[in-house]
Design an enzyme around this catalytic site. Sequence first.
Site, PDB file in Angstrom:
ATOM      1  N   SER A 147      21.565 -25.118  70.982  1.00 24.86           N
ATOM      2  CA  SER A 147      21.843 -24.459  72.261  1.00 24.86           C
ATOM      3  C   SER A 147      20.542 -23.795  72.696  1.00 24.86           C
ATOM      4  CB  SER A 147      22.921 -23.386  72.042  1.00 24.86           C
ATOM      5  OG  SER A 147      22.971 -22.478  73.122  1.00 24.86           O
ATOM      6  N   TYR A 160      26.782 -16.388  67.266  1.00 26.15           N
ATOM      7  CA  TYR A 160      26.418 -17.670  67.890  1.00 26.15           C
ATOM      8  C   TYR A 160      24.902 -17.844  67.901  1.00 26.15           C
ATOM      9  CZ  TYR A 160      26.833 -21.508  71.322  1.00 26.15           C
ATOM     10  OH  TYR A 160      26.789 -22.720  71.976  1.00 26.15           O
TER      11      TYR A 160
HETATM   12  P1  NAD Z   1      34.428 -27.907  73.002  1.00 23.32           P
HETATM   13  O1  NAD Z   1      35.222 -26.675  72.774  1.00 23.32           O
HETATM   14  O2  NAD Z   1      34.754 -28.771  74.174  1.00 23.32           O
HETATM   15  O3  NAD Z   1      34.443 -28.828  71.698  1.00 23.32           O
HETATM   16  C1  NAD Z   1      34.330 -28.284  70.409  1.00 23.32           C
HETATM   17  C2  NAD Z   1      34.733 -29.341  69.393  1.00 23.32           C
HETATM   18  O4  NAD Z   1      34.597 -28.769  68.086  1.00 23.32           O
HETATM   19  C3  NAD Z   1      36.180 -29.807  69.534  1.00 23.32           C
HETATM   20  O5  NAD Z   1      36.269 -31.180  69.251  1.00 23.32           O
HETATM   21  C4  NAD Z   1      36.890 -29.006  68.452  1.00 23.32           C
HETATM   22  O6  NAD Z   1      38.088 -29.626  67.974  1.00 23.32           O
HETATM   23  C5  NAD Z   1      35.819 -28.975  67.370  1.00 23.32           C
HETATM   24  N1  NAD Z   1      36.029 -27.897  66.409  1.00 23.32           N
HETATM   25  C6  NAD Z   1      35.978 -26.561  66.630  1.00 23.32           C
HETATM   26  N2  NAD Z   1      36.272 -25.894  65.492  1.00 23.32           N
HETATM   27  C7  NAD Z   1      36.493 -26.815  64.527  1.00 23.32           C
HETATM   28  C8  NAD Z   1      36.855 -26.746  63.152  1.00 23.32           C
HETATM   29  N3  NAD Z   1      37.026 -25.593  62.511  1.00 23.32           N
HETATM   30  N4  NAD Z   1      37.012 -27.911  62.479  1.00 23.32           N
HETATM   31  C9  NAD Z   1      36.866 -29.088  63.119  1.00 23.32           C
HETATM   32  N5  NAD Z   1      36.510 -29.220  64.407  1.00 23.32           N
HETATM   33  C10 NAD Z   1      36.331 -28.098  65.107  1.00 23.32           C
HETATM   34  O7  NAD Z   1      32.919 -27.400  73.067  1.00 23.32           O
HETATM   35  P2  NAD Z   1      31.569 -28.037  73.655  1.00 23.32           P
HETATM   36  O8  NAD Z   1      31.123 -27.203  74.780  1.00 23.32           O
HETATM   37  O9  NAD Z   1      31.659 -29.505  73.817  1.00 23.32           O
HETATM   38  O10 NAD Z   1      30.575 -27.673  72.442  1.00 23.32           O
HETATM   39  C11 NAD Z   1      30.045 -28.620  71.568  1.00 23.32           C
HETATM   40  C12 NAD Z   1      28.767 -28.057  70.966  1.00 23.32           C
HETATM   41  O11 NAD Z   1      27.816 -27.829  72.012  1.00 23.32           O
HETATM   42  C13 NAD Z   1      28.939 -26.715  70.253  1.00 23.32           C
HETATM   43  O12 NAD Z   1      28.180 -26.698  69.077  1.00 23.32           O
HETATM   44  C14 NAD Z   1      28.404 -25.714  71.261  1.00 23.32           C
HETATM   45  O13 NAD Z   1      27.920 -24.557  70.636  1.00 23.32           O
HETATM   46  C15 NAD Z   1      27.291 -26.535  71.893  1.00 23.32           C
HETATM   47  N6  NAD Z   1      26.876 -26.027  73.204  1.00 23.32           N
HETATM   48  C16 NAD Z   1      27.757 -25.976  74.263  1.00 23.32           C
HETATM   49  C17 NAD Z   1      27.314 -25.490  75.482  1.00 23.32           C
HETATM   50  C18 NAD Z   1      28.213 -25.386  76.680  1.00 23.32           C
HETATM   51  O14 NAD Z   1      27.785 -24.809  77.706  1.00 23.32           O
HETATM   52  N7  NAD Z   1      29.400 -25.971  76.665  1.00 23.32           N
HETATM   53  C19 NAD Z   1      25.986 -25.058  75.629  1.00 23.32           C
HETATM   54  C20 NAD Z   1      25.128 -25.127  74.538  1.00 23.32           C
HETATM   55  C21 NAD Z   1      25.586 -25.620  73.333  1.00 23.32           C
END
Ligand code: NAD
Length: 265
Positions: A147, A160
């Site tokens: 991130s 985080y």
């Molecule tokens: P999301 O909530 O849409 O997806 C998260 C995924 O992780 C889901 O498939 C969920 O089932 C899985 N997950 C969560 N806890 C779990 C557990 N204990 N066991 C198994 N699976 C688990 O989120 P996203 O926005 O797609 O995020 C994905 C990655 O991208 C993350 O690492 C997040 O930190 C990173 N990220 C997101 C953003 C944003 O703005 N959305 C920005 C920077 C980084």
Amino acid sequence: MFASNMLAGKTALVTGSTSGIGYAMASKLAESGANVVLHGLMDSAEGEALRQEFEQKYGVQCLFNSADISTADGNEELVAASLEKFGEIDILINNAGIQFTAPVEDFPVAKWDAIISINLSSAFHTTRLLVPSMQQRGWGRIINIASVHGLVASLNKAAYVAAKHGIVGLTKVVALENADKGVTVNAICPGWVDTDLVAAQFQARADRDEVSFEEGKRSVIVEKQPMPKATPPSSLGDLALFLCSDAAATITGSSLPMDGGWTAQ
Ligand code: NAD
């Protein structure tokens, strides 16, 4: 840009691919011919439907697994099921993640532990379990979804930010250890991306300011990003695909922002 079947014969494991960024990345890899292990917190009926959707749409083989990767055992279960089905994993995308915000003095200990284990330790476990076979075959791609918070901090995100800085460090170490083994290891550092993970933050702003969700979202985004729009998950999928290509064979140990200028400031 690349041959439509660039990843034919390869197998990818994408943690947290039931939604958001992971789903978009798994889709891009499958579209390019990779077999995919789909993973995330989803019941078995929904997971089976997701598996069928991918197999029918992309003509590749898929497995769905719902292991809770907040523990070493959960990661071992996920990797064992993946290897039982496919024999080897060529591309590992450590993407699963959660978020929680509070000032450090109020941060619940259980939330700290959960964020560190899911957003950081899981990548250590999957990597330690899968990198030896990539080394043996002389080819591998490990992509860690960090991130902007792997590079800079924001208020109220102690766990985080600590986890994401940690995964950037893990990326560098594993890249160095594998620099002569055909295995590249990189981190992607997104800014705001349109997914469920951040929707609650956009909604909270909309509620606070008594405006629409879209106005709340824009208000949150422009506080940090010069570019006033969220990145579509599919663009992160394209970046992951590029990192899997031969053109990216010498990119390793890097942390690539896709952040609308957030970290340029
Ligand atoms: P999301 O909530 O849409 O997806 C998260 C995924 O992780 C889901 O498939 C969920 O089932 C899985 N997950 C969560 N806890 C779990 C557990 N204990 N066991 C198994 N699976 C688990 O989120 P996203 O926005 O797609 O995020 C994905 C990655 O991208 C993350 O690492 C997040 O930190 C990173 N990220 C997101 C953003 C944003 O703005 N959305 C920005 C920077 C980084």
